[in-house]
Design a protein around this motif. Structure first.
Motif, short mmCIF file in Angstrom:
data_model
loop_
_atom_site.label_atom_id
_atom_site.label_comp_id
_atom_site.label_asym_id
_atom_site.label_seq_id
_atom_site.Cartn_x
_atom_site.Cartn_y
_atom_site.Cartn_z
N LEU A 1 22.74 38.88 43.50
CA LEU A 1 22.45 40.20 43.59
C LEU A 1 23.66 41.24 43.77
CD1 LEU A 1 19.21 39.96 45.71
CD2 LEU A 1 19.58 40.00 43.27
N TYR A 2 24.72 40.64 44.46
CA TYR A 2 25.77 41.77 44.62
C TYR A 2 26.41 41.88 43.23
CZ TYR A 2 25.86 40.42 49.63
OH TYR A 2 25.51 40.04 50.77
N VAL A 3 26.66 40.95 42.27
CA VAL A 3 26.95 41.27 41.10
C VAL A 3 26.15 42.14 40.33
CG1 VAL A 3 27.80 40.20 38.78
CG2 VAL A 3 28.56 39.03 40.96
N GLN A 4 24.90 41.81 40.39
CA GLN A 4 23.97 42.51 39.69
C GLN A 4 23.83 44.17 40.22
OE1 GLN A 4 21.74 42.18 37.20
NE2 GLN A 4 22.92 40.14 36.92
N ALA A 5 24.33 44.22 41.42
CA ALA A 5 24.29 45.67 41.75
C ALA A 5 25.65 46.25 41.81
CB ALA A 5 24.07 45.73 43.53
N GLY A 6 26.66 45.58 40.98
CA GLY A 6 27.83 46.14 40.75
C GLY A 6 28.82 46.06 42.11
N ILE A 7 28.40 45.48 43.28
CA ILE A 7 29.11 45.47 44.57
C ILE A 7 30.34 44.75 44.15
CG2 ILE A 7 29.21 45.01 46.89
CD1 ILE A 7 26.13 45.94 47.07
N LEU A 8 30.08 43.35 43.34
CA LEU A 8 31.07 42.35 43.07
C LEU A 8 31.24 42.56 41.45
CD1 LEU A 8 30.28 39.41 45.27
CD2 LEU A 8 32.13 41.01 45.64
N ASP A 9 32.30 42.02 40.95
CA ASP A 9 32.48 41.83 39.76
C ASP A 9 32.22 40.19 39.84
OD1 ASP A 9 33.09 44.59 39.11
OD2 ASP A 9 35.28 44.16 39.50
N GLU A 10 32.16 39.71 38.41
CA GLU A 10 32.03 38.40 38.28
C GLU A 10 33.52 37.96 38.34
OE1 GLU A 10 28.99 36.48 35.59
OE2 GLU A 10 28.86 38.68 34.86
N ARG A 11 33.74 37.08 39.11
CA ARG A 11 35.13 36.58 39.25
C ARG A 11 34.97 35.11 39.71
NH1 ARG A 11 37.33 41.24 43.28
NH2 ARG A 11 36.36 42.87 42.08
N ASP A 12 36.36 34.86 40.12
CA ASP A 12 36.42 33.46 40.52
C ASP A 12 35.51 33.14 41.91
OD1 ASP A 12 37.56 30.87 41.96
OD2 ASP A 12 39.17 32.17 42.84
N PRO A 13 34.77 31.86 41.53
CA PRO A 13 33.91 31.53 42.59
C PRO A 13 34.02 31.58 44.03
CG PRO A 13 33.57 29.94 40.75
CD PRO A 13 34.92 30.87 40.62
N ASP A 14 35.38 31.24 44.58
CA ASP A 14 35.83 31.19 45.68
C ASP A 14 36.11 32.71 45.96
OD1 ASP A 14 36.08 28.43 45.89
OD2 ASP A 14 38.25 28.52 45.43
N GLU A 15 36.44 33.61 45.39
CA GLU A 15 36.69 35.15 45.65
C GLU A 15 35.27 35.48 45.78
OE1 GLU A 15 38.40 39.23 44.04
OE2 GLU A 15 38.73 37.35 42.66
N VAL A 16 34.19 35.49 44.85
CA VAL A 16 32.88 35.81 45.33
C VAL A 16 32.47 35.41 46.56
CG1 VAL A 16 30.53 35.75 44.23
CG2 VAL A 16 32.71 36.11 42.56
#
Length: 130
Positions: free
Chosen positions: A67-82
C-alpha cells in the motif's frame, strides 16, 4: 519522497477489497476508519496517512509495504529497504514528523554509503601509478 498517487491507491484498495469479498462498510469497520472516509480514499479524494494504510493493509491481509508503494510513499526498491521504511512508517510511538526525519536520515546514510562504495570501486579499477 515520492508524491502521493491517490487515484491509483483508491482503485487498488477497491480491487483488494473486492477480492477479499468485503463491503466498504466491512473493511471500514475492520480497519477502524469511518465508512465515508474509506469511500473518499477509494475515490481518490483523501490522502491517508501511513498509519491508516497500515490498518487497511492489516484488515485486507496484505502487506503494508504494498500500500505504501501504491500510495507513492515508498518507491519500489530493495526489499530490505522497503521493510526498513515500512517499519519506521508503521511505528505508532513516533509522530509523522519524526518518521519523516528518520527516513531523511536513513536516505542520507544510504546515499553516503553508495557514494563511498562507488568511489572505492573506481579506485580499485584505476591502474596504480608509481
Amino acid at each position: 519522497m515520492a508524491s502521493l498517487n491517490v487515484g491509483n491507491l483508491g482503485e487498488y484498495l477497491r480491487e483488494q477489497r473486492r477480492q477479499a469479498q468485503l463491503s466498504l462498510r466491512q473493511l471500514a469497520e475492520a480497519a477502524g476508519v469511518s465508512n465515508p472516509y474509506l469511500s473518499q480514499i477509494e475515490r481518490g479524494l483523501r490522502k491517508p496517512s501511513a498509519d491508516i494504510l497500515q490498518q487497511l493493509a492489516k484488515a485486507l491481509r496484505i502487506s503494508a509495504e504494498t500500500l505504501y508503494v501504491q500510495a507513492g510513499i515508498l518507491d519500489e526498491r530493495d526489499p530490505d529497504e522497503v521493510e526498513t521504511r515500512a517499519v519506521i512508517l508503521a511505528d505508532p510511538s513516533i509522530n509523522e514528523r519524526q518518521k519523516q526525519v528518520l527516513l531523511q536520515i536513513y536516505d542520507s546514510f544510504r546515499k553516503e554509503n553508495a557514494h563511498d562504495e562507488a568511489r572505492d570501486e573506481a579506485r580499485g579499477a584505476m591502474p596504480h601509478t608509481n
